[in-house]
Write a protein that holds these residues in place. Structure first.
Motif, PDB file in Angstrom:
ATOM      1  N   ILE A  50      21.584 -24.018 -22.188  1.00  0.00           N
ATOM      2  CA  ILE A  50      21.914 -25.244 -22.318  1.00  0.00           C
ATOM      3  C   ILE A  50      21.011 -25.988 -21.184  1.00  0.00           C
ATOM      4  N   ARG A  51      20.880 -25.539 -20.026  1.00  0.00           N
ATOM      5  CA  ARG A  51      20.103 -26.320 -18.991  1.00  0.00           C
ATOM      6  C   ARG A  51      18.538 -26.006 -19.528  1.00  0.00           C
ATOM      7  N   ASN A  52      18.047 -25.087 -20.037  1.00  0.00           N
ATOM      8  CA  ASN A  52      16.757 -24.834 -20.399  1.00  0.00           C
ATOM      9  C   ASN A  52      16.343 -26.023 -21.556  1.00  0.00           C
ATOM     10  N   GLU A  53      17.364 -26.086 -22.378  1.00  0.00           N
ATOM     11  CA  GLU A  53      17.180 -26.817 -23.548  1.00  0.00           C
ATOM     12  C   GLU A  53      17.121 -28.398 -23.352  1.00  0.00           C
ATOM     13  N   ASN A  54      18.105 -29.056 -22.104  1.00  0.00           N
ATOM     14  CA  ASN A  54      18.404 -30.137 -21.650  1.00  0.00           C
ATOM     15  C   ASN A  54      17.948 -30.168 -20.325  1.00  0.00           C
ATOM     16  N   PRO A  55      16.966 -30.431 -19.668  1.00  0.00           N
ATOM     17  CA  PRO A  55      16.507 -30.371 -18.296  1.00  0.00           C
ATOM     18  C   PRO A  55      17.029 -31.879 -17.778  1.00  0.00           C
ATOM     19  N   GLU A  56      17.408 -32.733 -18.769  1.00  0.00           N
ATOM     20  CA  GLU A  56      17.853 -33.902 -17.988  1.00  0.00           C
ATOM     21  C   GLU A  56      19.182 -33.962 -17.327  1.00  0.00           C
ATOM     22  N   LEU A  57      20.130 -32.938 -17.888  1.00  0.00           N
ATOM     23  CA  LEU A  57      21.333 -32.623 -17.620  1.00  0.00           C
ATOM     24  C   LEU A  57      21.415 -32.290 -16.193  1.00  0.00           C
ATOM     25  N   LYS A  58      22.437 -32.902 -15.530  1.00  0.00           N
ATOM     26  CA  LYS A  58      22.282 -32.710 -13.709  1.00  0.00           C
ATOM     27  C   LYS A  58      23.407 -31.401 -13.554  1.00  0.00           C
ATOM     28  N   SER A  59      24.266 -31.473 -14.387  1.00  0.00           N
ATOM     29  CA  SER A  59      25.362 -30.550 -14.015  1.00  0.00           C
ATOM     30  C   SER A  59      25.808 -29.796 -15.550  1.00  0.00           C
ATOM     31  N   VAL A  60      25.721 -28.404 -15.545  1.00  0.00           N
ATOM     32  CA  VAL A  60      25.819 -27.742 -16.623  1.00  0.00           C
ATOM     33  C   VAL A  60      26.869 -26.520 -15.911  1.00  0.00           C
ATOM     34  N   ILE A  61      28.118 -26.436 -16.026  1.00  0.00           N
ATOM     35  CA  ILE A  61      28.685 -25.570 -15.289  1.00  0.00           C
ATOM     36  C   ILE A  61      29.808 -24.565 -16.070  1.00  0.00           C
ATOM     37  N   PRO A  62      30.190 -23.424 -15.690  1.00  0.00           N
ATOM     38  CA  PRO A  62      30.974 -22.680 -16.494  1.00  0.00           C
ATOM     39  C   PRO A  62      32.400 -23.068 -15.946  1.00  0.00           C
ATOM     40  N   VAL A  63      33.428 -23.267 -16.359  1.00  0.00           N
ATOM     41  CA  VAL A  63      34.686 -23.764 -15.922  1.00  0.00           C
ATOM     42  C   VAL A  63      35.816 -22.836 -16.732  1.00  0.00           C
ATOM     43  N   HIS A  64      36.625 -22.142 -15.956  1.00  0.00           N
ATOM     44  CA  HIS A  64      37.862 -21.367 -16.484  1.00  0.00           C
ATOM     45  C   HIS A  64      38.611 -22.436 -17.308  1.00  0.00           C
ATOM     46  N   HIS A  65      39.149 -22.044 -18.535  1.00  0.00           N
ATOM     47  CA  HIS A  65      39.874 -22.860 -19.189  1.00  0.00           C
ATOM     48  C   HIS A  65      41.226 -23.286 -18.657  1.00  0.00           C
ATOM     49  N   LEU A  66      41.716 -22.420 -17.489  1.00  0.00           N
ATOM     50  CA  LEU A  66      42.935 -22.994 -16.801  1.00  0.00           C
ATOM     51  C   LEU A  66      42.687 -23.718 -15.499  1.00  0.00           C
ATOM     52  N   SER A  67      41.451 -23.841 -15.146  1.00  0.00           N
ATOM     53  CA  SER A  67      41.027 -24.650 -14.305  1.00  0.00           C
ATOM     54  C   SER A  67      41.398 -26.180 -14.165  1.00  0.00           C
ATOM     55  N   PRO A  68      41.942 -26.888 -13.139  1.00  0.00           N
ATOM     56  CA  PRO A  68      41.889 -28.433 -13.181  1.00  0.00           C
ATOM     57  C   PRO A  68      40.698 -28.979 -13.167  1.00  0.00           C
ATOM     58  N   VAL A  69      40.442 -30.113 -13.718  1.00  0.00           N
ATOM     59  CA  VAL A  69      38.956 -30.893 -13.738  1.00  0.00           C
ATOM     60  C   VAL A  69      39.395 -32.457 -13.832  1.00  0.00           C
ATOM     61  N   THR A  70      38.386 -33.085 -13.390  1.00  0.00           N
ATOM     62  CA  THR A  70      38.566 -34.561 -13.068  1.00  0.00           C
ATOM     63  C   THR A  70      38.351 -34.973 -14.765  1.00  0.00           C
ATOM     64  N   MET A  71      39.013 -36.274 -15.154  1.00  0.00           N
ATOM     65  CA  MET A  71      38.900 -36.798 -16.229  1.00  0.00           C
ATOM     66  C   MET A  71      37.884 -37.829 -16.417  1.00  0.00           C
ATOM     67  N   ASP A  72      36.935 -37.874 -15.241  1.00  0.00           N
ATOM     68  CA  ASP A  72      35.970 -38.893 -15.579  1.00  0.00           C
ATOM     69  C   ASP A  72      34.571 -38.238 -16.702  1.00  0.00           C
ATOM     70  N   VAL A  73      34.256 -39.312 -16.920  1.00  0.00           N
ATOM     71  CA  VAL A  73      33.081 -38.886 -18.370  1.00  0.00           C
ATOM     72  C   VAL A  73      31.747 -39.172 -17.495  1.00  0.00           C
ATOM     73  N   ARG A  74      30.652 -38.239 -17.776  1.00  0.00           N
ATOM     74  CA  ARG A  74      29.511 -38.355 -17.127  1.00  0.00           C
ATOM     75  C   ARG A  74      28.618 -37.906 -18.106  1.00  0.00           C
ATOM     76  N   PRO A  75      27.471 -38.791 -18.671  1.00  0.00           N
ATOM     77  CA  PRO A  75      26.555 -38.211 -19.650  1.00  0.00           C
ATOM     78  C   PRO A  75      25.560 -37.126 -19.192  1.00  0.00           C
ATOM     79  N   ASP A  76      25.707 -36.938 -17.909  1.00  0.00           N
ATOM     80  CA  ASP A  76      24.654 -35.866 -17.091  1.00  0.00           C
ATOM     81  C   ASP A  76      25.340 -34.625 -17.051  1.00  0.00           C
ATOM     82  N   ARG A  77      26.662 -34.423 -17.695  1.00  0.00           N
ATOM     83  CA  ARG A  77      27.486 -33.087 -17.344  1.00  0.00           C
ATOM     84  C   ARG A  77      27.932 -32.450 -18.627  1.00  0.00           C
TER      85      ARG A  77
END
Length: 95
Positions: A50-77
């Motif tokens: 995904i990073r190679n295909e979309n260099p404009e994305l600032k944040s491409v991260i693996p997240v464990h499905h049980l990890s808490p995440v923020t609910m904000d929406v960012r078009p660069d993530r």
């Protein structure tokens, strides 16, 4: 008076949600369907792809499905949710 309050309700609450919500929803649907084939693949490799295909994305991260995440929406993530074995469990999406 009832007609005016209905119009105000629509103008102040429904219309902004419809206008703001549609572009992001369309982007999410297009990337989700585009990346649906990544389900079951190793999360790190998917992130790299995904990073190679979309260099404009600032944040491409693996997240464990049980990890808490923020609910904000960012078009660069993109969050790539994975299981205990590191396999993607649902299509990644922008946001």
């Amino acid at each position: 008076m009832k007609k005016i309050s209905s119009i105000l309700f629509f103008a102040l609450l429904v219309l902004p949600v419809a206008i703001i919500g549609k572009p992001m929803k369309a982007a999410e649907e297009s990337t989700s369907s585009k990346w649906a084939s990544f389900v079951g693949e190793p999360a790190e490799k998917v992130c790299e792809h995904i990073r190679n295909e979309n260099p404009e994305l600032k944040s491409v991260i693996p997240v464990h499905h049980l990890s808490p995440v923020t609910m904000d929406v960012r078009p660069d993530r993109v969050r790539v949710f994975h299981d205990d074995q590191g396999r993607v469990i649902r299509p990644p999406k922008v946001g």
